[in-house]
Design a protein around this motif. Structure first.
Motif, short mmCIF file in Angstrom:
data_model
loop_
_atom_site.label_atom_id
_atom_site.label_comp_id
_atom_site.label_asym_id
_atom_site.label_seq_id
_atom_site.Cartn_x
_atom_site.Cartn_y
_atom_site.Cartn_z
N MET B 53 70.48 32.11 -6.08
CA MET B 53 69.19 31.89 -5.43
C MET B 53 69.07 30.72 -4.29
O MET B 53 68.23 30.84 -3.51
N LEU B 54 69.73 29.76 -4.57
CA LEU B 54 69.90 28.58 -3.75
C LEU B 54 69.81 28.91 -2.51
O LEU B 54 69.49 28.25 -1.37
N TRP B 55 70.98 29.84 -2.07
CA TRP B 55 71.19 30.39 -0.70
C TRP B 55 69.90 30.53 -0.02
O TRP B 55 69.63 30.16 1.20
N VAL B 56 69.09 31.37 -0.51
CA VAL B 56 67.84 31.60 0.49
C VAL B 56 67.09 30.35 0.85
O VAL B 56 66.62 30.27 1.88
N VAL B 57 66.88 29.52 -0.27
CA VAL B 57 65.88 28.43 0.06
C VAL B 57 66.71 27.41 0.93
O VAL B 57 66.19 27.13 2.01
N PHE B 58 67.91 27.19 0.81
CA PHE B 58 68.66 26.38 1.75
C PHE B 58 68.89 27.17 3.30
O PHE B 58 68.74 26.29 4.12
N ALA B 59 69.29 28.22 3.14
CA ALA B 59 69.55 28.77 4.54
C ALA B 59 68.34 28.98 5.40
O ALA B 59 68.38 28.79 6.64
N ALA B 60 67.05 28.95 4.59
CA ALA B 60 65.77 29.23 5.47
C ALA B 60 65.70 27.99 6.39
O ALA B 60 65.08 28.14 7.36
N PHE B 61 66.08 26.85 5.87
CA PHE B 61 65.83 25.76 6.65
C PHE B 61 67.00 25.18 7.37
O PHE B 61 67.08 23.77 7.85
N ASN B 62 67.81 25.98 7.35
CA ASN B 62 69.21 25.76 8.23
C ASN B 62 69.25 26.35 9.57
O ASN B 62 69.44 27.69 9.54
N ALA B 63 69.36 25.55 10.60
CA ALA B 63 69.38 26.33 11.92
C ALA B 63 70.64 26.83 11.97
O ALA B 63 70.79 27.75 13.02
N ARG B 64 71.82 26.52 11.37
CA ARG B 64 72.89 26.94 11.63
C ARG B 64 73.48 27.87 10.37
O ARG B 64 74.65 27.80 9.97
N ALA B 65 72.61 28.60 9.63
CA ALA B 65 72.85 29.26 8.31
C ALA B 65 73.79 30.29 8.38
O ALA B 65 73.92 31.09 9.29
N GLY B 66 74.73 30.33 7.55
CA GLY B 66 75.49 31.33 7.23
C GLY B 66 75.62 31.93 5.91
O GLY B 66 74.23 32.29 5.39
N LEU B 67 76.39 32.38 5.49
CA LEU B 67 76.33 33.07 3.65
C LEU B 67 76.56 32.08 2.62
O LEU B 67 76.37 32.64 1.53
N LYS B 68 77.01 31.10 3.14
CA LYS B 68 77.46 30.20 1.84
C LYS B 68 76.07 29.33 1.47
O LYS B 68 75.31 28.99 2.30
N VAL B 69 76.06 28.88 0.29
CA VAL B 69 75.12 27.96 -0.15
C VAL B 69 75.50 26.62 0.36
O VAL B 69 76.68 25.85 0.13
N GLU B 70 74.57 26.24 1.41
CA GLU B 70 74.95 24.73 1.87
C GLU B 70 73.62 24.00 2.07
O GLU B 70 72.58 24.62 2.63
N TRP B 71 73.70 22.68 1.62
CA TRP B 71 72.70 21.91 2.00
C TRP B 71 72.25 21.79 3.48
O TRP B 71 73.44 21.32 4.10
N PRO B 72 71.25 21.92 3.93
CA PRO B 72 70.96 21.95 5.45
C PRO B 72 71.43 20.49 6.37
O PRO B 72 71.92 20.68 7.16
N GLY B 73 70.94 19.46 5.65
CA GLY B 73 71.49 18.24 6.17
C GLY B 73 71.05 17.77 7.53
O GLY B 73 69.85 18.05 7.71
N SER B 74 72.00 17.77 8.22
CA SER B 74 71.34 17.33 9.57
C SER B 74 71.21 18.60 10.58
O SER B 74 70.47 18.68 11.71
N ASN B 75 71.51 19.74 9.82
CA ASN B 75 70.83 21.07 10.61
C ASN B 75 69.63 21.44 10.33
O ASN B 75 69.24 22.50 10.40
N PHE B 76 68.60 20.61 9.31
CA PHE B 76 67.29 21.01 8.91
C PHE B 76 66.47 21.07 10.15
O PHE B 76 66.41 20.58 11.00
N SER B 77 65.75 22.37 9.96
CA SER B 77 64.85 22.47 10.92
C SER B 77 63.93 23.74 10.46
O SER B 77 64.25 24.52 9.58
N LEU B 78 62.92 23.94 11.22
CA LEU B 78 61.93 24.89 10.72
C LEU B 78 62.01 26.01 11.84
O LEU B 78 61.11 26.86 11.71
N ASP B 79 62.97 26.19 12.64
CA ASP B 79 63.20 27.14 13.42
C ASP B 79 63.16 28.53 13.15
O ASP B 79 62.56 29.38 13.68
N ASN B 80 63.95 28.77 11.82
CA ASN B 80 63.79 29.91 11.49
C ASN B 80 62.50 30.66 11.00
O ASN B 80 62.14 31.73 11.38
N PHE B 81 61.56 29.52 10.45
CA PHE B 81 60.32 30.18 10.02
C PHE B 81 59.61 30.61 11.43
O PHE B 81 58.75 31.30 11.35
#
Lengths: 308, 302
Positions: B53-81
């Motif tokens: 489930m974490l994937w949905v939450v993390f990827a939503a805030f990640n500007a360069r989201a892929g399919l892995k569960v990744e902490w957005p870190g420096s890629n954090f953005s609201l661009d997806n929204f």
């Protein structure tokens, strides 16, 4: 209406001083049921009856059957049972149902309910939230979540990457992949049902068994399980029927593929009826799906009656 | 396996326990270890449910989201929204979903309450078979009847209409709504109604002025429960609605993201978060009250 009385309440008229009410009173009382009965007849019973008729015709959206519908007897069923794709989807449906509902959701739900009774409060709450969260989110989102988890660049391969097992699980083990996703999505229901059932077992019985030296497993087998038997059967019936009609989850994850390797009956039915416009044939598949559900129900009802 | 042990566990256990009643619970290092194991195992299962489930939450805030569960870190953005919060991607499908689900839930609750009243209050010989039928329809695999329903909707000219879809969605949730409403209504004591009856109130008046005010909590549970079920439903609108501008969120998520070769995973995740949020919030509202809905015990009594 104004003169109605309940059985057991002080009678207001001698006419109602009978055990069985006159038909007129029964009808007046049943009046509020009308909207429900109409809706259920038109939208549930109607389609099922139509199903029983159309399955024996060549009704189609386009092509030969779209003009005048012909009665074709058992042709649709002959075609179905003679087709590899159909037999494949029946087998896959049974595998999917037994694996993800009867075994997966049921046992994991029971295990979680039992574990939660003994776990610390914080653990219990956090785990409950995670499991119920998986249940509450819409099925298409659950499909994408598991697509992402099992894909080649997905999380599972990241976790086990060092073992050299990396692969696209949706391609190598599609039916297992969708079954696990369905366990993930549906376990909460069984867990909540078993939580409720376990909380109704009087504590003295468990304590007594414990004092007699019945250890964990034998207490479960000889005390707990026998006491919640009816719940187990009812739960099995409900989750089996729910699982038989799973569509969105599989459609999002694999679309029934690769090829037809995860094409359960609902997906096969959808493909035949809407992609290939064979409504009559699709209806015959629907009837088979209903029959599979009925067979499971009859088995569970038998079990219930034996226990009663 | 052995029949003797399973048939009378309670009796045997009670008899034996009287002899050993002096023996206290074993409390020692072993229990501590056992409790520890239970907690670890439970937490591990919970983690297995959480990680995907974490994937949905993390990827939503990640500007360069892929399919892995990744902490957005420096890629954090609201661009997806920002990208998905447009009328055609989010607002209209959400609105359509709201119209469909609120409409269907409202019809289901009104009809279910009317039906529950005679089922809860009166005794007739038809009641038990009727309740059994309702209980059975609860489990009816709706997927299986979608092909004939499509045929019916074509005949009745209801295909691609919101009204027809609402009526059908209401009907699919009727059995469980009637069942739950009846159970909640059984919990309202009859004594108050008897007074109203003696005063000459009709049963509908009694329902409106005596019973309903006492069962709002139960009714709100049924309503929210129905709404959550409908909000997530994919197959019914997928089959019965055709025009893209009528599709609810559950279907449009699929048509917008599912059919293109290169999927913007971050945007898909952001959309999923927006689409899921309402049901999570509603669930939190009722989670404390839902427990009673999962006991089958009193289902067919009375």
């Amino acid at each position: 209406m104004a003169t109605l009385t309940r059985p057991g309440s002080p009678e207001t008229g001698t006419e109602l001083h009978r055990r069985t009410h006159p038909l007129r009173v029964d009808i007046a009382r049943a009046l509020p049921l009308t909207p429900a009965v109409v809706l259920l007849l038109v939208f549930l019973a109607g389609p099922i009856l139509w199903c029983c008729y159309a399955a024996f015709t060549d009704t189609a959206l386009t092509g030969a059957g779209s003009g005048a519908t012909r009665f074709v007897g058992l042709d649709n069923f002959r075609q179905a049972f003679g087709s590899d794709a159909f037999r494949n989807s029946v087998v896959l449906t049974l595998v999917f149902t037994v694996l993800s509902a009867v075994v997966g959701q049921n046992l994991l739900g029971l295990a979680l309910a039992l574990l939660q009774k003994r776990a610390a409060r914080v653990v219990r709450m956090l785990v409950g939230t995670a499991v119920i969260g998986a249940w509450v989110i819409p099925e298409v989102v659950a499909g994408y979540v598991w697509y992402a988890f099992l894909a080649k660049d997905g999380t599972l391969n990241e976790i086990i990457g060092t073992l050299g097992l990396g692969q696209n699980w949706l391609y190598t083990l599609p039916i297992l992949a969708v079954s696990i996703a369905n366990v993930w999505r549906g376990t909460a229901f069984s867990m909540l049902v078993y939580n409720a059932a376990l909380s109704e077992i009087p504590q003295e019985i468990e304590e007594a068994a414990e004092m007699d030296g019945a250890t964990g497993f034998s207490r479960l087998r000889y005390v707990t399980i026998p006491m919640i038997r009816r719940t187990v059967t009812t739960n099995l019936m409900l989750i089996t029927l729910q699982t038989l009609s799973v569509f969105g989850l599989i459609y999002t994850m694999t679309k029934g593929g690769p090829g037809t390797k995860s094409q359960t009956l609902p997906l096969y039915m959808y493909e035949q009826a809407f992609s290939f416009s064979q409504l009559g044939y699709g209806t015959a598949i629907a009837l088979v799906l209903l029959a599979v559900g009925a067979v499971f129900s009859v088995v569970y009802m038998r079990l219930l009656r034996e226990e009663a | 396996m052995s029949g003797q042990t399973t048939t009378v566990p309670g009796a045997a256990v009670t008899r034996l326990s009287k002899q050993v009643v002096a023996t206290a619970h074993p409390r020692g290092p072993r229990t501590w270890v056992a409790t520890g194991v239970v907690n670890v195992v439970t937490a591990a299962i919970g983690l297995a449910f959480l990680v995907p489930m974490l994937w949905v939450v993390f990827a939503a805030f990640n500007a360069r989201a892929g399919l892995k569960v990744e902490w957005p870190g420096s890629n954090f953005s609201l661009d997806n929204f920002r990208a998905v919060m447009t009328p055609e991607t989010t607002y209209r499908p959400m609105w359509n979903g709201l119209v469909l689900c609120v409409g269907a839930a409202a019809i289901a609750i009104v009809v279910a309450t009317l039906a529950a009243y005679p089922l809860s209050r009166f005794q007739t010989r038809y009641k038990r078979p009727f309740l059994l039928t309702i209980l059975f329809s609860t489990g009816l695999p709706i997927t299986a009847i979608m092909v004939p329903v499509y045929g019916l909707f074509v005949q009745l000219n209801l295909i691609d209409t919101l009204g027809g879809t609402i009526a059908f969605m209401a009907t699919t949730s009727l059995p469980i709504s009637i069942f739950l409403t009846k159970n909640f209504m059984d919990g309202v004591p009859i004594s108050l109604e008897e007074a109203a009856w003696t005063d000459g109130a009709s049963s509908m008046q009694t329902l409106r002025y005596v019973v309903l005010p006492l069962m709002w909590p139960g009714l709100s549970v049924v309503t929210i429960f129905t709404f959550i079920g409908l909000w997530g439903n994919f197959f019914i609108p997928f089959v019965l609605l055709l025009s893209p501008d009528r599709l609810p969120a559950s279907v449009s998520i699929f048509t917008f993201f599912g059919q293109y070769g290169s999927v913007q995973w971050g945007q898909l995740a952001a959309y999923s978060v927006l689409y899921t949020l309402p049901v999570i919030l509603l669930y939190l509202l009722l989670s404390r009250r839902l427990g009673g809905a999962f006991t089958f015990g009193g289902a067919l009594k009375g």
